[in-house]
Design a protein around this motif. Structure first.
Motif, PDB file in Angstrom:
ATOM      1  N   THR A  50       0.868  -1.250  -0.124  1.00 29.26           N
ATOM      2  CA  THR A  50      -0.009  -0.171   0.031  1.00 29.26           C
ATOM      3  C   THR A  50       0.987   1.511  -0.408  1.00 29.26           C
ATOM      4  O   THR A  50       1.408   1.284   0.445  1.00 29.26           O
ATOM      5  CB  THR A  50      -0.613   0.003   1.071  1.00 29.26           C
ATOM      6  OG1 THR A  50      -1.432  -1.471   1.573  1.00 29.26           O
ATOM      7  CG2 THR A  50      -1.480   0.759   1.178  1.00 29.26           C
TER       8      THR A  50
ATOM      9  N   SER B 231       1.354   6.943   2.766  1.00 29.46           N
ATOM     10  CA  SER B 231      -0.005   8.401   3.772  1.00 29.46           C
ATOM     11  C   SER B 231       0.897   9.250   2.566  1.00 29.46           C
ATOM     12  O   SER B 231       0.136   9.843   1.994  1.00 29.46           O
ATOM     13  CB  SER B 231       0.232   8.514   4.564  1.00 29.46           C
ATOM     14  OG  SER B 231      -0.443   9.899   4.838  1.00 29.46           O
TER      15      SER B 231
ATOM     16  N   ASP C 181      -7.597  12.137   3.099  1.00 26.45           N
ATOM     17  CA  ASP C 181      -5.863  11.687   2.057  1.00 26.45           C
ATOM     18  C   ASP C 181      -7.245  12.576   1.197  1.00 26.45           C
ATOM     19  O   ASP C 181      -5.611  13.867   0.776  1.00 26.45           O
ATOM     20  CB  ASP C 181      -5.391  10.147   1.384  1.00 26.45           C
ATOM     21  CG  ASP C 181      -5.211   9.358   2.440  1.00 26.45           C
ATOM     22  OD1 ASP C 181      -4.554   9.910   3.684  1.00 26.45           O
ATOM     23  OD2 ASP C 181      -5.394   8.006   2.047  1.00 26.45           O
TER      24      ASP C 181
ATOM     25  N   ARG D 209      -0.083   9.053  -1.589  1.00 23.84           N
ATOM     26  CA  ARG D 209      -1.305   8.849  -1.631  1.00 23.84           C
ATOM     27  C   ARG D 209      -1.656  10.297  -1.335  1.00 23.84           C
ATOM     28  O   ARG D 209      -2.726  11.064  -2.557  1.00 23.84           O
ATOM     29  CB  ARG D 209      -2.035   8.341  -0.833  1.00 23.84           C
ATOM     30  CG  ARG D 209      -1.517   6.757  -0.881  1.00 23.84           C
ATOM     31  CD  ARG D 209      -2.666   5.738   0.523  1.00 23.84           C
ATOM     32  NE  ARG D 209      -3.008   6.457   1.258  1.00 23.84           N
ATOM     33  CZ  ARG D 209      -2.249   6.141   2.828  1.00 23.84           C
ATOM     34  NH1 ARG D 209      -1.731   4.862   2.811  1.00 23.84           N
ATOM     35  NH2 ARG D 209      -2.991   6.772   4.001  1.00 23.84           N
TER      36      ARG D 209
ATOM     37  N   VAL E  71     -10.236   6.384  -2.792  1.00 25.69           N
ATOM     38  CA  VAL E  71      -8.763   7.260  -2.211  1.00 25.69           C
ATOM     39  C   VAL E  71      -9.739   7.427  -0.654  1.00 25.69           C
ATOM     40  O   VAL E  71     -11.519   7.684  -1.092  1.00 25.69           O
ATOM     41  CB  VAL E  71      -8.186   8.081  -3.293  1.00 25.69           C
ATOM     42  CG1 VAL E  71      -8.156   9.688  -1.995  1.00 25.69           C
ATOM     43  CG2 VAL E  71      -7.974   7.765  -4.490  1.00 25.69           C
TER      44      VAL E  71
ATOM     45  N   ARG F 223      -0.954  11.863  -5.031  1.00 24.45           N
ATOM     46  CA  ARG F 223      -1.750  11.697  -5.375  1.00 24.45           C
ATOM     47  C   ARG F 223      -2.690  12.322  -5.923  1.00 24.45           C
ATOM     48  O   ARG F 223      -2.994  12.796  -7.138  1.00 24.45           O
ATOM     49  CB  ARG F 223      -1.667   9.964  -5.703  1.00 24.45           C
ATOM     50  CG  ARG F 223      -0.874   9.139  -5.928  1.00 24.45           C
ATOM     51  CD  ARG F 223      -1.076   7.783  -5.608  1.00 24.45           C
ATOM     52  NE  ARG F 223       0.112   6.572  -6.053  1.00 24.45           N
ATOM     53  CZ  ARG F 223       0.066   5.559  -6.090  1.00 24.45           C
ATOM     54  NH1 ARG F 223      -1.347   4.791  -5.137  1.00 24.45           N
ATOM     55  NH2 ARG F 223       1.324   5.013  -6.063  1.00 24.45           N
TER      56      ARG F 223
END
Length: 255
Positions: free
Chosen positions: A11, A14, A107, A17, A103, A20
């Motif tokens: 994964t 943080s 985040d 993410r 998502v 992104r």
């Protein structure tokens, strides 16, 4: 007989993410970058034409005095208000898409906040640089003021940078909060929030009027100056960001 061990899918961290989400919010650069720049360029062009008309219609001995009046121009503030629209468009366009790609709301909120911080910083740098160019060219050759109006003129480069950054961030976060309300409660949320804001403003005006505090309000603005007032803008900006985060945590694209 041997059994294959299951493949572990890592994964993303943080930070990855969140970054992104930033990239997702900036995919449509036409909305977030080129349209605001085009609007600011058009505002500059209209102001320059007005300055040119004043310059041409004024006697040479009176031109400097006539152009001094342009320092009270509020034309540059239109771009600040448009950032509220940009924030609404970004949240409304990317929130449903982001949830579709799993998502988390946390985040998405943090990534969107970082997006608005980066955009505010970028626009602040551009605005401050243009203010230096405006001074260097003596008001674009006509003695006009747009990026060096009275709200910015007495400040250093860093002062102007902070004023614009704080103003941009304020409108970005208020716009994001508005979009979050729409995502959660649709138009009813916008109407209720708008009505509450109007009542608060009217109540504040009534309180200041009945207590004869308008001179004190004027003294407060004069004492704090543009940088101080801009710093205070960060307080409601932070509150709007936190409120938007809370509302977005329960919002769904179809709620």
């Amino acid at each position: 007989m041997t059994t294959a061990s299951p493949t572990l899918v890592s994964t993303p961290a943080s930070g990855q993410r969140i970054w992104r989400v930033v990239r997702l919010n900036l995919v449509n650069k036409y909305t977030t970058i080129w349209v605001p720049i085009s609007i600011m360029a058009f505002i500059w062009l209209v102001n320059w034409l007005i300055w040119w008309i004043i310059w041409g219609a004024t006697e040479p001995a009176d031109r400097a005095k006539a152009m001094d009046g342009t320092q009270w121009s509020g034309g540059a503030f239109y771009i600040f208000v448009y950032m509220l629209v940009v924030a609404i468009q970004v949240i409304a366009a990317t929130f449903p898409f982001a949830l579709g790609y799993s998502v988390t709301r946390r985040d998405f909120a943090l990534g969107s906040g970082l997006t608005f911080l980066l955009l505010s910083a970028g626009y602040a740098i551009g605005f401050a640089v243009l203010s230096v160019v405006e001074e260097w060219t003596n008001g674009w050759g006509l003695g006009g003021h747009l990026f060096t109006s009275v709200y910015f003129a007495g400040e250093s480069f860093l002062g102007r940078l902070f004023i614009v950054f704080a103003g941009m961030l304020f409108f970005f976060l208020v716009g994001a909060f508005s979009a979050s309300l729409f995502m959660r409660w649709r138009m009813n949320g916008i109407l209720v929030a708008g009505a509450a804001l109007i009542l608060l403003v009217v109540g504040a005006v009534a309180l200041i009027t009945f207590t004869s505090s308008w001179p004190a309000v004027g003294e407060w603005f004069a004492a704090n100056g543009p940088v101080g007032v801009s710093a205070w803008l960060l307080v409601p900006a932070a509150l709007a960001g936190l409120a938007g985060y809370a509302v977005l945590g329960r919002a769904t694209p179809r709620s």
